[in-house]
Design a protein around this motif. Structure first.
Motif, PDB file in Angstrom:
ATOM      1  N   GLY A   1     -14.709  -4.430   3.814  1.00  0.00           N
ATOM      2  CA  GLY A   1     -15.147  -3.562   2.723  1.00  0.00           C
ATOM      3  C   GLY A   1     -16.135  -2.511   3.190  1.00  0.00           C
ATOM      4  O   GLY A   1     -16.013  -1.331   2.824  1.00  0.00           O
TER       5      GLY A   1
ATOM      6  N   LEU B   1      -8.972   3.638   0.066  1.00  0.00           N
ATOM      7  CA  LEU B   1      -8.841   3.119  -1.305  1.00  0.00           C
ATOM      8  C   LEU B   1      -8.254   1.710  -1.341  1.00  0.00           C
ATOM      9  O   LEU B   1      -8.844   0.785  -1.913  1.00  0.00           O
ATOM     10  CB  LEU B   1      -7.974   4.073  -2.128  1.00  0.00           C
ATOM     11  CG  LEU B   1      -7.916   3.747  -3.613  1.00  0.00           C
ATOM     12  CD1 LEU B   1      -9.270   3.941  -4.244  1.00  0.00           C
ATOM     13  CD2 LEU B   1      -6.879   4.608  -4.315  1.00  0.00           C
ATOM     14  N   PHE B   2      -7.093   1.534  -0.701  1.00  0.00           N
ATOM     15  CA  PHE B   2      -6.419   0.236  -0.763  1.00  0.00           C
ATOM     16  C   PHE B   2      -7.230  -0.877  -0.097  1.00  0.00           C
ATOM     17  O   PHE B   2      -7.493  -1.909  -0.725  1.00  0.00           O
ATOM     18  CB  PHE B   2      -5.021   0.366  -0.151  1.00  0.00           C
ATOM     19  CG  PHE B   2      -4.237  -0.901  -0.139  1.00  0.00           C
ATOM     20  CD1 PHE B   2      -3.593  -1.342  -1.277  1.00  0.00           C
ATOM     21  CD2 PHE B   2      -4.144  -1.663   1.017  1.00  0.00           C
ATOM     22  CE1 PHE B   2      -2.870  -2.515  -1.273  1.00  0.00           C
ATOM     23  CE2 PHE B   2      -3.424  -2.839   1.033  1.00  0.00           C
ATOM     24  CZ  PHE B   2      -2.785  -3.263  -0.121  1.00  0.00           C
TER      25      PHE B   2
ATOM     26  N   LEU C   1      -6.325   8.383  -7.317  1.00  0.00           N
ATOM     27  CA  LEU C   1      -5.029   7.715  -7.380  1.00  0.00           C
ATOM     28  C   LEU C   1      -3.882   8.651  -7.038  1.00  0.00           C
ATOM     29  O   LEU C   1      -2.920   8.251  -6.379  1.00  0.00           O
ATOM     30  CB  LEU C   1      -4.823   7.134  -8.779  1.00  0.00           C
ATOM     31  CG  LEU C   1      -5.384   5.728  -8.962  1.00  0.00           C
ATOM     32  CD1 LEU C   1      -5.134   5.269 -10.375  1.00  0.00           C
ATOM     33  CD2 LEU C   1      -4.739   4.770  -7.974  1.00  0.00           C
TER      34      LEU C   1
ATOM     35  N   VAL D   1     -12.698  -5.953  -2.268  1.00  0.00           N
ATOM     36  CA  VAL D   1     -13.479  -6.329  -3.446  1.00  0.00           C
ATOM     37  C   VAL D   1     -12.882  -7.588  -4.081  1.00  0.00           C
ATOM     38  O   VAL D   1     -13.603  -8.531  -4.420  1.00  0.00           O
ATOM     39  CB  VAL D   1     -13.521  -5.161  -4.457  1.00  0.00           C
ATOM     40  CG1 VAL D   1     -14.100  -5.642  -5.778  1.00  0.00           C
ATOM     41  CG2 VAL D   1     -14.356  -4.028  -3.904  1.00  0.00           C
ATOM     42  N   ILE D   2     -11.533  -7.628  -4.192  1.00  0.00           N
ATOM     43  CA  ILE D   2     -10.909  -8.813  -4.793  1.00  0.00           C
ATOM     44  C   ILE D   2     -11.200 -10.051  -3.945  1.00  0.00           C
ATOM     45  O   ILE D   2     -11.558 -11.108  -4.465  1.00  0.00           O
ATOM     46  CB  ILE D   2      -9.386  -8.612  -4.937  1.00  0.00           C
ATOM     47  CG1 ILE D   2      -9.087  -7.367  -5.764  1.00  0.00           C
ATOM     48  CG2 ILE D   2      -8.758  -9.825  -5.617  1.00  0.00           C
ATOM     49  CD1 ILE D   2      -7.628  -7.029  -5.856  1.00  0.00           C
TER      50      ILE D   2
ATOM     51  N   GLU E   1       0.824  -1.203   0.000  1.00  0.00           N
ATOM     52  CA  GLU E   1       0.000   0.000   0.000  1.00  0.00           C
ATOM     53  C   GLU E   1       0.857   1.250   0.000  1.00  0.00           C
ATOM     54  O   GLU E   1       0.637   2.172  -0.786  1.00  0.00           O
ATOM     55  CB  GLU E   1      -0.924   0.002   1.230  1.00  0.00           C
ATOM     56  CG  GLU E   1      -1.786   1.236   1.277  1.00  0.00           C
ATOM     57  CD  GLU E   1      -2.725   1.281   2.464  1.00  0.00           C
ATOM     58  OE1 GLU E   1      -2.545   0.472   3.384  1.00  0.00           O
ATOM     59  OE2 GLU E   1      -3.621   2.126   2.448  1.00  0.00           O
TER      60      GLU E   1
ATOM     61  N   SER F   1     -15.391   1.525   3.040  1.00  0.00           N
ATOM     62  CA  SER F   1     -16.109   2.461   2.173  1.00  0.00           C
ATOM     63  C   SER F   1     -16.556   3.693   2.941  1.00  0.00           C
ATOM     64  O   SER F   1     -16.937   4.697   2.338  1.00  0.00           O
ATOM     65  CB  SER F   1     -17.314   1.758   1.542  1.00  0.00           C
ATOM     66  OG  SER F   1     -18.151   1.283   2.566  1.00  0.00           O
TER      67      SER F   1
ATOM     68  N   LEU G   1     -12.005   7.972   0.160  1.00  0.00           N
ATOM     69  CA  LEU G   1     -11.344   7.164  -0.854  1.00  0.00           C
ATOM     70  C   LEU G   1     -10.237   7.943  -1.558  1.00  0.00           C
ATOM     71  O   LEU G   1      -9.163   7.423  -1.817  1.00  0.00           O
ATOM     72  CB  LEU G   1     -12.354   6.665  -1.890  1.00  0.00           C
ATOM     73  CG  LEU G   1     -13.350   5.618  -1.386  1.00  0.00           C
ATOM     74  CD1 LEU G   1     -14.261   5.188  -2.499  1.00  0.00           C
ATOM     75  CD2 LEU G   1     -12.614   4.416  -0.827  1.00  0.00           C
TER      76      LEU G   1
ATOM     77  N   THR H   1     -10.228  -1.811  -2.323  1.00  0.00           N
ATOM     78  CA  THR H   1      -9.843  -2.596  -3.502  1.00  0.00           C
ATOM     79  C   THR H   1      -9.580  -4.046  -3.113  1.00  0.00           C
ATOM     80  O   THR H   1     -10.078  -4.976  -3.747  1.00  0.00           O
ATOM     81  CB  THR H   1      -8.552  -2.011  -4.123  1.00  0.00           C
ATOM     82  OG1 THR H   1      -8.616  -0.602  -4.045  1.00  0.00           O
ATOM     83  CG2 THR H   1      -8.391  -2.452  -5.554  1.00  0.00           C
ATOM     84  N   VAL H   2      -8.776  -4.227  -2.048  1.00  0.00           N
ATOM     85  CA  VAL H   2      -8.435  -5.590  -1.633  1.00  0.00           C
ATOM     86  C   VAL H   2      -9.692  -6.346  -1.214  1.00  0.00           C
ATOM     87  O   VAL H   2      -9.886  -7.507  -1.586  1.00  0.00           O
ATOM     88  CB  VAL H   2      -7.396  -5.560  -0.492  1.00  0.00           C
ATOM     89  CG1 VAL H   2      -7.106  -6.958   0.002  1.00  0.00           C
ATOM     90  CG2 VAL H   2      -6.109  -4.913  -0.962  1.00  0.00           C
TER      91      VAL H   2
END
Lengths: 504, 139
Positions: B19, B37-38, B30, B44-45, A446, B23, B27, B41-42
């Motif tokens: 998650g 954010l990180f 980039l 969601v995966i 990260e 949220s 967020l 993303t993780v």
């Protein structure tokens, strides 16, 4: 000649009485624990990590390293004499145990010991030669390059620990990354996932996670299985004849090369190197037809590879600062707790720690050969300790270990929670080691990712522009494509076979 | 219970836990990534991996899941009891609790052996605090 100078400098540091003592203690504890079924090197290192707080930096690290490579030899011992496999001695069970059944247990143990010595010596030389130059390259790495390298670690660890499938390996590594993000966010100071708990503001303590997931969970699991072992009581004849010695040498040398290379790769280490070395022996050895039925070559090659890989896997940690397997992740934690940041700067900032550690690895080799090989019969008596003593004692050590990091009871509760999780994961056949690596690599990923995208003003192109990261990402893509292709092909073949059978 | 199904559900549960919280954090984008954010993303995966597993478990033969609640409960109770008792009274009392409760998970319950183990571990605990300087309150 700089290498020679550095090595003599290292020996100067490693050959003090206290460092020698801790090296010997580490090797012996490692061998003991390696012999014991159930507790692997990961559990042992996490159990003993807190103990090293009160030791001086160099001595603590030398001892931990000794535990790691000592355990490789110990695992071979219990595999050869009693057919008890550990994660990194699955192959040793085949030929080693076959030799024991033929009454050649002594020869098999001696072969394992001698080959480990050869493998360890070669790998130590590789570290001394390669680590400094790799560190020079690491100075060129930008955040984007680190990002790509860490991603490679994530992907390869999920491929290597394939017992539950690639998907679950990847999932576990990512769950580890999520657990690693608990605590204060480094960039903005926001508290994440703390659920209002003050004890989680600094994040989950690594020692609690490791002790819970490996220590407590493995003890609970072994209580479930209720297996007891009777120690090996046959004769051990440790004499070595010249023809046997001639058979050991080429296999051990080949194994050392295979192990040294496989240990360097991300996700590598003793677990895969044993299979690599065994496969090489089956192809190249002059006695390849005997392998599988108790051939010296089948023991020598994999023992040398194990030992070599357990050492060369230190290289990525020491010279780049990225742990490539879960055990190295724990050792990295030990470094950081001691105030030494592993990475390219370490060699210039803490040269005595680095070279002392490298030299101690070779000294540890001698300890293993001179102390633990002849004393193997006494070491095996560790299996006489009844289970009812082992369980409460290990639980108590876990508690004291977790407590002593911050002198806080909360860490014991966190550890108990992770013990429960670890047990649940084992019941679901999910591998826990990737979680450990994800826990360490996640925050690093990260941080570097955010740095890289901030520097590039939010564009992804930076990962493909830099030559190093572009190469690594290309490799990653190739690896994934190749693995997917092989997976699909295997699926297709299985389906064809099933159809053929249905037609018959 | 089907092990493959439970595996997938476990991943989905973890993904939802992290998650949903992630949220709620900022967020960002980039170029200036926020704290959420990180992890989002993780998560969601991880959630997608869990979904794939749940779907995949429909096509695979189901495997039985062994989960021994008794053993885990005993081990957890002995650990938590040790921590609470050490906090309230002292580590030596905690050791007694730890040994006698964790022995419940074993096959045989042997009072005399437990007493010996307790005494041995009390000595070890004392050594930890006296020699190695671990800051446990003993009594």
């Amino acid at each position: 000649m700089e290498i020679l100078q550095n090595i003599t400098f290292g020996f100067g540091h490693a050959l003090t009485w206290s460092n020698l003592l801790y090296c010997a203690i580490g090797c012996s504890i490692g061998t003991f624990i390696g012999i014991l079924p159930g507790l692997g090197p990961l559990a042992t290192i996490s159990l003993l990590l807190p103990l090293t707080y009160s030791l001086p930096t160099d001595a603590g690290l030398i001892m931990l390293a000794g535990i790691y490579y000592g355990a490789q030899y110990g695992e071979n011992v219990s595999a050869i004499t009693m057919n008890i496999p550990h994660s990194s001695s699955i192959v040793a069970c085949i030929d080693g145990y076959a030799m024991t059944r033929k009454g050649k247990a002594g020869l098999a143990l001696l072969t394992a010991g001698l080959s480990s010595f050869i493998g360890g010596t070669i790998a130590t030389a590789v570290i001394a030669g390669l680590a400094p130059s790799l560190a020079q390259i690491a100075f060129l790495f930008s955040p984007a390059d680190y990002c790509a390298l860490i991603l490679l670690g994530f992907v390869s660890v999920s491929y290597v620990s394939a017992s539950g499938g690639v998907l679950s390996g990847m999932g576990m590594a990512l769950v580890g990354a999520l657990l690693g993000s608990i605590g204060t966010d480094f960039g903005t100071g926001v508290q994440r996932f703390t659920m209002g708990q003050l004890s989680l503001v600094d994040g989950v303590t690594l020692v609690s996670v490791a002790l819970g997931c490996f220590g407590v969970a493995e003890i609970t699991r072994s209580l479930d299985q209720r297996n007891t072992f009777t120690p090996f009581s046959g004769k051990i004849d440790m004499r070595l004849s010249m023809p046997n010695f001639r058979r050991i040498m080429p296999s051990a040398l080949r194994g050392s090369v295979v192990g040294s290379i496989l240990g360097l790769l991300p996700g590598g280490g003793p677990v895969i190197s044993q299979f690599g070395a065994y496969a090489v022996e089956k192809k190249l050895s002059r006695y390849r037809r005997e392998i599988g039925q108790g051939a010296i070559e089948g023991v020598a090659g994999q023992a040398a590879a194990n030992e070599a890989a357990s050492r060369t896997s230190f290289i990525p940690l020491l010279s780049i600062g990225i742990p490539e397997n879960p055990t190295m992740a724990l050792i990295m934690a030990a470094f950081i707790m001691k105030g030494v940041q592993p990475g390219p700067l370490m060699m210039t900032q803490h040269p005595q720690t680095f070279w002392g550690l490298v030299a101690s690895m070779w000294i540890g080799n001698c300890f293993l050969l001179c102390l633990n090989v002849p004393l193997v019969k006494q070491l095996l008596s560790v299996l006489r300790i009844p289970f009812s003593v082992l369980v409460p004692a290990s639980l108590l050590f876990c508690c004291i270990g977790a407590f002593s990091v911050h002198n806080s009871m909360d860490d014991i509760f966190v550890m108990a929670g992770f013990g429960f999780l670890g047990y649940a994961f084992r019941c679901l056949r999910l591998d826990v080691p990737p979680l450990m690596l994800g826990f360490i690599l996640g925050p690093m990923l990260e941080e570097n990712f955010r740095r890289a995208t901030t520097l590039s003003h939010g564009s992804f192109v930076v990962f493909l522009e830099r030559p190093i990261s572009a190469t690594i990402i290309g490799l990653l893509a190739l690896l994934i494509c190749w693995k997917t292709f092989r997976f699909l092909r295997a699926r297709l073949r299985a389906r064809e076979l099933a159809e053929q059978e249905a037609q018959c | 219970m089907n092990r493959n199904l439970v595996r997938g559900l476990a991943f989905i549960a973890v993904a939802l836990f992290f998650g949903i919280q992630a949220s709620t954090y900022r967020l960002g984008d980039l170029a200036q990534a926020g704290p959420g954010l990180f992890p989002l993303t993780v998560s969601v995966i991880v959630g997608v991996i869990g979904l794939v597993m749940v779907v995949g478990s429909r096509f695979r033969p189901s495997e039985l899941l062994h989960f021994n609640f008794k053993t885990v409960a005993i081990v957890m109770a002995s650990l938590v009891g040790f921590a609470v008792l050490t906090d309230l009274v002292g580590a030596l009392v905690g050791v007694v609790f730890l040994v006698f409760v964790s022995a419940l998970a074993g096959e045989k319950y042997n009072w005399k052996l437990n007493l010996k183990i307790t005494l041995g571990l009390m000595v070890i605990t004392y050594l930890f605090s006296a020699v190695l300087g671990v800051g446990l309150r003993l009594y």
